[in-house]
Design a protein around this motif. Sequence first.
Motif, PDB file in Angstrom:
ATOM      1  N   TRP A 155       0.835  -1.196   0.000  1.00 45.31           N
ATOM      2  CA  TRP A 155       0.000   0.000   0.000  1.00 45.31           C
ATOM      3  C   TRP A 155       0.874   1.252   0.000  1.00 45.31           C
ATOM      4  O   TRP A 155       1.901   1.309   0.685  1.00 45.31           O
ATOM      5  CB  TRP A 155      -0.910   0.009   1.230  1.00 45.31           C
ATOM      6  N   CYS A 213      -6.560   2.184   0.307  1.00 47.75           N
ATOM      7  CA  CYS A 213      -5.219   2.352  -0.281  1.00 47.75           C
ATOM      8  C   CYS A 213      -4.119   2.729   0.700  1.00 47.75           C
ATOM      9  O   CYS A 213      -2.983   2.964   0.271  1.00 47.75           O
ATOM     10  CB  CYS A 213      -5.278   3.395  -1.405  1.00 47.75           C
ATOM     11  N   HIS A 272      -0.459  -1.887  -5.708  1.00 47.94           N
ATOM     12  CA  HIS A 272      -1.863  -1.765  -5.334  1.00 47.94           C
ATOM     13  C   HIS A 272      -2.709  -0.915  -6.266  1.00 47.94           C
ATOM     14  O   HIS A 272      -3.860  -1.257  -6.553  1.00 47.94           O
ATOM     15  CB  HIS A 272      -1.974  -1.227  -3.905  1.00 47.94           C
TER      16      HIS A 272
END
Length: 331
Positions: free
Chosen positions: A229, A248, A269
């Motif tokens: 992330w 996120c 991600h």
Amino acid sequence: MDPLLATANAAADNPPTSITPPTSSPPPSSAPRSSGRLWAIGDIHLSFKANREALEKLLPHPDDDLILCGDVGETAEHCHIAFAKAKECFRRVWWVPGNHELYTLPSQKETGARGEAKYMECVDIARGYGILTPEDEYVLWEGAGGPVLVAPIFTLYDYSFRPDDVKLDDALSWALEKDIEATDEHLLHPDPYSSRIAWCHALVASTSAKLSAAVAAHPTIPLVIVNHWPLRQDLVQLFRVPRFSLWCGTTLTEDWHTRFNARVVVSGHLHVRRTDWVGGTRFEEVSLGYPRQWQECVERGLDINDLLREIMPGPEGPVGERRETVWRRFG
């Protein structure tokens, strides 16, 4: 719907070839080298047949090392495939978990590991191949552009990547207003923690302590911090689905690049490849993504080897200032 979703059951029609894990692996070497490069790629999503076929084209880099930046897939089998191929092609490999490795699929609802136990299953598989994880000690890397300390971490998210006027209690409803809901809400369980937020905050606390100890032990050595992330909210720019930002990251890591002396921060991600410089630190988003998201690369004759990102030594950048984003659409 989850706009970044790799359908968890996509592998059902095209099951991956079974791979038997090695019976033993020597501990990873930390021998110093004056040459060799450090590469990274994330989000290879092996639930897709096209991505599994792409991985098979990975070329040998016997003098180089590789970071797998999360989301190799949803199952143990995906981990075996990714780790076996990575170790076949690279001297040393690091892996951090993404949200997809943490999924407990519907078919595993009754018997599959959940939450932290699912994560530790993946760690055990990685260690079987001699791959370094966030549960291992950070290793000094002394190839081209080094030395740096490679620090794989795992932080999750806490829904704090949201506008200031959206309260935490309203965050999921805010995303649903635009039909956005991450699959994590159904398949990523926080066990034994009470929530994903609680798990995230526990991970942030333990990781912060580990990074602090590393910096204290190596005060003159910069870090390469690796996390699935993004560490900073301002680097999450999802122009088509901005409300997916909830899943996120966490604002608790916003200053980690300066606080922990990072030369480079590597993440995935977002499925939006890019390079940024903030405060003298280079940030690399290194996702491959779902087949449709890199189809244009294929049409240009590019393959997975062209989409590996060089982390060390990497490109030159400014010191002490912010530089315009370099978008990496074609690698």
